[in-house]
Design a protein around this motif. Structure first.
Motif, short mmCIF file in Angstrom:
data_model
loop_
_atom_site.label_atom_id
_atom_site.label_comp_id
_atom_site.label_asym_id
_atom_site.label_seq_id
_atom_site.Cartn_x
_atom_site.Cartn_y
_atom_site.Cartn_z
N GLY B 275 80.77 111.14 -22.63
CA GLY B 275 81.83 111.84 -23.34
C GLY B 275 82.09 113.16 -22.66
O GLY B 275 83.07 113.32 -21.92
N SER B 276 81.20 114.11 -22.85
CA SER B 276 81.37 115.42 -22.20
C SER B 276 81.22 115.30 -20.69
O SER B 276 81.96 115.90 -19.93
CB SER B 276 80.34 116.40 -22.76
OG SER B 276 80.64 116.73 -24.09
N ASN B 277 80.25 114.52 -20.26
CA ASN B 277 80.00 114.38 -18.82
C ASN B 277 80.87 113.28 -18.22
O ASN B 277 80.38 112.25 -17.76
CB ASN B 277 78.51 114.08 -18.59
CG ASN B 277 78.14 114.14 -17.13
OD1 ASN B 277 78.93 114.62 -16.30
ND2 ASN B 277 76.96 113.66 -16.80
N TRP B 510 87.30 125.94 -34.15
CA TRP B 510 86.17 126.39 -34.97
C TRP B 510 86.66 127.28 -36.10
O TRP B 510 86.14 127.24 -37.22
CB TRP B 510 85.12 127.12 -34.13
CG TRP B 510 84.02 126.23 -33.64
CD1 TRP B 510 83.59 125.08 -34.23
CD2 TRP B 510 83.18 126.41 -32.48
NE1 TRP B 510 82.54 124.54 -33.50
CE2 TRP B 510 82.27 125.34 -32.44
CE3 TRP B 510 83.12 127.39 -31.49
CZ2 TRP B 510 81.31 125.20 -31.43
CZ3 TRP B 510 82.16 127.26 -30.48
CH2 TRP B 510 81.27 126.17 -30.45
N VAL B 543 87.31 116.59 -36.27
CA VAL B 543 86.96 116.12 -34.92
C VAL B 543 87.63 116.96 -33.81
O VAL B 543 87.35 116.78 -32.63
CB VAL B 543 87.30 114.62 -34.76
CG1 VAL B 543 88.78 114.40 -34.53
CG2 VAL B 543 86.47 113.96 -33.67
N THR B 545 86.94 119.83 -33.09
CA THR B 545 85.91 120.60 -32.38
C THR B 545 85.17 119.73 -31.36
O THR B 545 84.38 120.24 -30.58
CB THR B 545 84.86 121.17 -33.37
OG1 THR B 545 84.25 120.08 -34.09
CG2 THR B 545 85.52 122.11 -34.38
N THR B 546 85.46 118.42 -31.40
CA THR B 546 84.77 117.49 -30.50
C THR B 546 85.69 116.95 -29.42
O THR B 546 85.34 116.94 -28.23
CB THR B 546 84.18 116.31 -31.32
OG1 THR B 546 83.21 116.83 -32.23
CG2 THR B 546 83.56 115.27 -30.42
N ASP B 550 84.06 118.83 -26.14
CA ASP B 550 83.17 119.36 -27.18
C ASP B 550 83.12 120.88 -27.07
O ASP B 550 82.88 121.44 -26.01
CB ASP B 550 81.77 118.76 -26.96
CG ASP B 550 80.76 119.34 -27.93
OD1 ASP B 550 80.61 118.76 -29.02
OD2 ASP B 550 80.16 120.38 -27.62
N THR B 552 81.04 123.23 -27.89
CA THR B 552 79.84 123.90 -27.36
C THR B 552 79.78 123.76 -25.84
O THR B 552 79.44 124.71 -25.13
CB THR B 552 78.57 123.31 -28.01
OG1 THR B 552 78.70 123.42 -29.43
CG2 THR B 552 77.33 124.05 -27.57
N VAL B 553 80.17 122.58 -25.34
CA VAL B 553 80.19 122.37 -23.89
C VAL B 553 81.29 123.22 -23.26
O VAL B 553 81.08 123.87 -22.22
CB VAL B 553 80.38 120.88 -23.57
CG1 VAL B 553 80.52 120.66 -22.07
CG2 VAL B 553 79.22 120.05 -24.13
N LYS B 560 80.68 130.16 -17.78
CA LYS B 560 80.41 130.02 -16.34
C LYS B 560 81.58 130.58 -15.54
O LYS B 560 81.40 131.21 -14.49
CB LYS B 560 80.18 128.55 -15.98
CG LYS B 560 78.81 128.08 -16.39
CD LYS B 560 78.31 126.96 -15.46
CE LYS B 560 76.82 126.74 -15.68
NZ LYS B 560 76.24 125.81 -14.71
N ASN B 646 69.78 126.66 -18.70
CA ASN B 646 69.43 126.16 -20.03
C ASN B 646 68.87 127.28 -20.90
O ASN B 646 69.21 127.41 -22.08
CB ASN B 646 68.42 125.01 -19.93
CG ASN B 646 68.29 124.24 -21.24
OD1 ASN B 646 69.20 124.26 -22.07
ND2 ASN B 646 67.16 123.58 -21.44
N GLN B 649 71.68 129.43 -22.40
CA GLN B 649 72.83 128.77 -23.05
C GLN B 649 73.33 129.52 -24.29
O GLN B 649 74.53 129.64 -24.51
CB GLN B 649 72.45 127.34 -23.47
CG GLN B 649 72.68 126.31 -22.39
CD GLN B 649 72.61 124.89 -22.93
OE1 GLN B 649 72.09 124.65 -24.01
NE2 GLN B 649 73.17 123.96 -22.18
N HIS B 650 72.39 130.00 -25.06
CA HIS B 650 72.76 130.67 -26.30
C HIS B 650 73.49 131.98 -26.01
O HIS B 650 74.48 132.33 -26.65
CB HIS B 650 71.48 130.93 -27.11
CG HIS B 650 71.72 131.53 -28.45
ND1 HIS B 650 71.07 132.65 -28.89
CD2 HIS B 650 72.57 131.18 -29.44
CE1 HIS B 650 71.49 132.96 -30.10
NE2 HIS B 650 72.39 132.07 -30.46
N ILE B 653 77.13 131.38 -24.97
CA ILE B 653 78.09 131.23 -26.07
C ILE B 653 78.65 132.61 -26.45
O ILE B 653 79.85 132.76 -26.68
CB ILE B 653 77.41 130.58 -27.31
CG1 ILE B 653 76.96 129.16 -26.99
CG2 ILE B 653 78.33 130.61 -28.52
CD1 ILE B 653 78.02 128.10 -27.08
#
Lengths: 753, 753
Positions: B275-277, B510, B543, B545-546, B550, B552-553, B560, B646, B649-650, B653
């Protein structure tokens, strides 16, 4: 390319054309870089420039060839960590090139590369910490389940086995009528198993076991939430209103038929115009002296009973709340049993019933409106435990204040505010089980050259789910405590327990709202498909924050109760007194708020359960004391008290929140202290630490404002939250397995991959 | 009672038995209080004690009588503000009683009363500031609507008039088939009005007006969101993929039939396992040299195309994304037109289609799965703008990197990340219109003796809705900016605009999620009934937000991009450089972070738009610089770059969030600067102030950690947020009226009371 120094520029070519999207301006930067290499001949420069001309891209094969060469270098020599290192390795140590290190570093910066990231893309098998973490259970799951279930394990297991039977297979129709009938059938089966009358006295066929009744409500919530609400309306609201507000004659006449579901009924309190402010209900019950009866009347359409469960289809009677009128005088809100339809479904004369129609969720419950056009009921239908009309037609009550009587009546119904948060807790457990099991299996992205990794290995995903898991454990123990307080209640404690129930109802249902939202998003598109059940869990529990008391209103009540407790324990508001109140004793005050404590960041301290609880208590008491002071000051400044309380409403929410967080952490810690199994204990301690630190992180603005912590400490706490998430991740699946939700209830295909 | 000194104890009796629920212990306190009055005779004491004996409650009539007496006193003398004042007034100034003031004050405290609150209950007509505020529009609503609609007003009005027609009446069935067909019919009507092909070139019947196309998407979102998504799938995803990825031959063959909806189709990118990838898609398109064709193949069930809109029922063709394989070599993901069923609905040979079934929302869209068992398509079905297979069967592309080519292809589809957030914005506007209009009319509770007041007069209700209203206005202008940047884009800016679109898509969707959640709760039980439409708005947008990435992605991608921009503008990370970066120039640094600025709380400063923007910019830049430093440090410390990213990541955001908040505030302020009408301008300025201060309040923990503000300032900001909510409340209804959503679209009965 036969020239080594030209060969050395391969990394530059590759970067220009490869994955990283350079803009035209950045191509220009590369051009300028090459033009500045005055040690190259004009011919050499031209050659290099031709390789990075936008109009003349390399072939896909050239690009692949370059990539292979770079991979060889990186994989041969682990000390290669920058673009310049690659250039150097390709150049045969050409002196002119070696001098260029600063230029290449600057080029990296100008193009916005992170050398190490580029290099890692050329590594063949990128193994990383992120990709290596995985599920690895550190404790005995059954032992934890036993701790969660406690003395209620037998009834929990009985309910689980019933709802795992084939006749409880989920109904997936979108036809509301079919769904409602299915839910009704399920309730009948449960009644046959003597689950509905679990809380009623034995003389009426009941189990006389309120603790088990709550466990039944919670366990049923693993299955269908319409079922739970329908069940709760019938056996809890309808049955318990007859039991708690009525007297022996009502119990004898109705209770066993209610408990067996022969007599389905409703609880008709809310009106269209009065939901939270139930004291303002407008329905009237006027006493008729001549016939010794009451006339129930709905004054206007806006005063009809609304959202009444069981009303649209199945209910035959209702406990109707109405203002009692005798000789034109209003004696406040009382409760009456009013027949609304017969067993064949014919609506009673004078009663008008309408269907509330489609709802966001809980469509297996037949909510309806009720209005009464002068419906006459006999005198004995008044539920007369707290008030009655005597033979002379006079009002009698042991409680002279109408208002106080009404709240005493409501107080007997507080059980609903225990059943609902426990149902919400079960829904949160279901959602977390689905989302965490999926996250443990679902793979997406991964290190270059490695395979994709489970999304639960990502920090953000851990942060999204694991603090919620910790909070769910905390609330589990908080609700156990509430239940135990309720079961062992004395009259003296009732106000406190009512406030605790109102508060935990809000805290748990809001928590479930947030958790299911996060679970939905964390499962992506799969979370949106109804088959994966987050749809139903989320939409069914959505109204939990509204019914049994609107959460925002309840939180004001909780805060008012805290305020009144505060005033009692601490009337005079001088500063020393407040400090004593907040810190309990001056010694703690000194040790907690000195510069060493506010800056203390060693791991032992950050993970210390005493530090956690003290921080929660400090917040609870300070916020409360501040609210009391503010209200006093506003009124002293001349504000009407009504306005003063409006001004501080937002502050009051914090008062209640801080209280509930303290209760939850405290009960979590107390529960852990009794755990004997070491492995289980270690895991629960980590969860309690995560719960505590995550709340402190959330409230860090407040702690910083108060000077209770300094920035160095709040930042260390954020880091520790991340670390705890990481440490708990291998146990995450086991921690949801410990909820021991039947597979047939989880049902979501994504939880079983 | 004939004795004045006994008479004076009426307030005590009344309090004991009235509304406030005293516990047994508190009755004891009263008893002790009376027993301590040694100046009373034993007989007098006995009499008083009998009045407050739990076993001997007064009659309801006694209680009423006492109440009337106390009311008389309070209403006669406005200086009565405590229980003791009442006692004094009743005592005829008995000397013994006058000495008791401290005792009575202590009694008030011991019982937890607030004297002023008790007294206010005896006032007849409590008028208060809280009850007097009401809707009172300060500006010309039509003028504000004109500003919001801007140059798109004509198309917006055209769409509004179409969706207000009777054939667009809402479909309320729970039968998914009926609903899907209705949505399809609606799309056909819109196509007839030439709304679907609005963005296509004129030569294919289109309107060649992308700005209008986005306005159409947004305005349609006031109606049914399944309609918008179905419309977007057909004309946006399917049509624009043919337009953007194909070449003239495809445009000629398909575009006009797509635009007229003669040729319904799908956009088949997402697979079950990817999905995201999306780079990892597994579907293959293998070139057959002999027949000059491609074979489309789904390797395993987990690689089927999933959630594909239009697939389950109506789609006849699909743009399928698949890895191109020539001679066994993988040339990366490319796009192909694949027929999936004929006009009669017969599924094409080798294609398997399954229905995704019931979803949380958007059930008017027929999502399905697609899998391909060696489906052969002719060579010309490859969408060959960015890559092709030549006559010799060789791969050709102007973009040598497979990865880069893929992201270039995706870049052409960025329009979806503008349409979706604008649709989400419209849904938020609908939700706020319903909740604010309801809150302005719904009355619940009120001052003692006064009538109930609109719930929008309560501080908590204002706090729940009005900052969201302000944010919605901010996002409106932020999305206008995104649209304008997209329309005027140059190649050079594409990366920035793609990141901006990804970010604003997340920020807006969101925000809509949060707003609709709050609107649902703010409307209580009424908000749960489907007829009031928050159900559909909330579940349909869930949905958002997805899909289209997505959130978050996407936020990681945005961060980045910011990081790479940061590296370019500021490669060397010494401290002075960072300070310059964060503060732009040293002069601002001094003025912003000195002790005067960090403690400045005067109203002019707190409301100053420059202060707001500087605070947002400071946060944006500091968070970004800190993230860059952290990553660098982690890698320098030996962490694999993949792990380092990783770990942060937080933090990433926050980087994205701070950037999007700055963009939104900046565009809000820029838009306000162009407003000419003074009354509208004043109102918008208040909204922008509320937006700014509410975000600062939310981020206060960070500002305090950084020392950018001190506690005295963050507390003053909280107070100012409350004040702004209060000031905006009278205009709240007008501010949602300015969205000018057709009444037939709002539809919710609670919005029209």
């Amino acid at each position: 390319m036969n020239n080594a120094k030209l060969h050395a520029f391969i990394p530059v070519f590759y970067l220009a054309w490869s994955d990283d999207l350079l803009t035209q301006k950045e191509f220009q930067t590369l051009n300028d870089f090459i033009k500045n290499q005055s040690w190259l001949s004009e011919e050499e420069q031209s050659f290099l420039l031709s390789k990075i001309a936008i109009s003349n891209p390399p072939s896909r094969e050239d690009l692949n060839h370059w990539k292979l060469e770079l991979e060889k270098i990186v994989q041969k020599d682990s000390s290669v960590t920058s673009i310049f290192d690659m250039v150097k390795a390709l150049s045969n140590n050409d002196v002119n090139l070696l001098k260029l290190q600063p230029d290449f570093m600057k080029l990296e910066n100008d193009l916005g590369f992170l050398g190490e990231e580029v290099i890692s893309n050329f590594k063949k098998t990128a193994s990383s910490i992120t990709s290596e973490t995985q599920t690895n259970t550190s404790f005995d799951i059954a032992k934890l389940t036993a701790i969660l279930d406690g003395a209620q394990a037998p009834i929990i297991n009985k309910v689980k086995s019933i709802i795992s039977q084939p006749e409880f297979a989920y109904e997936t129709t979108t036809d509301v009528t079919v769904y409602r009938n299915k839910v009704y059938e399920w309730c009948q089966i449960l009644a046959k198993h003597n689950l509905g009358n679990m809380a009623y006295p034995k003389q009426y066929g009941g189990g006389e076991n309120i603790a088990d009744y709550f466990a039944v409500m919670e366990t049923l919530s693993y299955h269908d939430l319409s079922l739970v609400i329908k069940f709760g309306v019938q056996f809890g609201l309808w049955g318990m209103s007859v039991f708690s507000l009525g007297t022996a004659k009502h119990h004898e006449k109705y209770l066993s038929a209610i408990g067996s579901l022969e007599l389905p009924g409703c609880f008709a309190m809310t009106e269209t115009r009065h939901g939270s402010n139930v004291k303002g209900l407008e329905t009237t019950a006027t006493y008729n002296h001549d016939t010794k009866s009451f006339t129930i009347k709905t004054p206007t359409k806006d005063d009809q009973k609304e959202y009444i469960g069981n009303a649209a289809i199945h209910g035959q009677m209702a406990t109707v709340f109405a203002k009692l009128i005798i000789n034109g005088q209003d004696y406040g809100v009382n409760a009456f049993i009013v027949p609304i339809r017969d067993a064949k479904g014919n609506v009673a004369k004078g009663v008008a019933i309408a269907d509330c129609g489609l709802k966001m969720g809980l469509n297996g419950v037949d909510n309806g409106t009720l209005s009464f056009d002068a419906v006459v009921i006999p005198k004995e239908n008044m539920l007369d435990r707290f008030a009655s009309v005597n033979e002379k037609g006079e009002f009698e009550s042991p409680i002279p204040s109408d208002n106080r009587r009404f709240f005493t009546m409501l107080g007997t119904l507080v059980g609903g505010r225990i059943g609902i948060p426990r149902s919400a807790l079960a829904a949160a457990k279901s959602g977390l089980t689905i989302a965490i099991k999926y996250a443990d299996q679902r793979r997406q992205f991964g290190p270059q050259g490695g395979s994709e990794i489970p999304i639960l290995n990502y920090r953000m995903h851990q942060r999204r789910l694991l603090p919620h898991l910790a909070k769910t454990y905390g609330i589990h123990f908080g609700l156990q405590y509430l239940t135990n307080r309720f079961l062992a209640r004395t009259e003296e404690e009732m106000q406190e327990i009512e406030a605790l129930a109102a508060g935990m109802k809000s805290y748990s249902t809001w928590s479930t709202r947030d958790i299911l939202q996060e679970c939905r998003e964390a499962c992506g598109g799969k979370g949106y498909l109804s088959e994966n059940r987050i749809d139903a869990l989320k939409n069914d529990t959505e109204v939990y924050t509204t019914f049994e008391g609107d959460n925002t209103v309840l939180m004001q009540l909780v805060a008012k109760n805290r305020l009144s407790e505060f005033r009692k324990s601490f009337g005079e508001m001088n500063s020393l007194g407040i400090i004593n109140y907040v810190f309990e004793n001056a010694k703690t005050a000194v040790s907690e708020k000195n510069p060493i404590a506010t800056r203390k960041t060693d791991e032992a301290h950050l993970l210390d359960s005493e530090f956690h609880l003290q921080a929660f208590q400090y917040r609870e008491k300070s916020v409360l004391a501040a609210a009391a002071r503010r209200i006093k000051k506003l009124i002293d400044d001349g504000l009407d008290p009504y306005d003063a309380f409006n001004v501080v409403q937002h502050h009051m929410i914090d008062v209640a929140q801080a209280y509930l967080e303290r209760i939850t952490l405290e009960q979590f810690q107390i529960a852990i202290a009794t755990v004997e199994d070491e492995a289980v204990k270690v895991t629960l301690i980590k969860l309690a630490q995560l719960y505590a630190l995550f709340q402190i992180e959330k409230n860090k603005g407040w702690y910083l404002e108060e000077g209770y912590m300094e920035a160095v400490k709040t930042k260390a706490i954020r880091k520790m939250v991340n670390q705890l998430c990481w440490d708990i991740r291998p146990d995450a699946v086991a921690l949801v397995d410990a909820f021991a939700i039947p597979e047939s209830c989880i049902a979501a295909p994504i939880a079983f991959q």
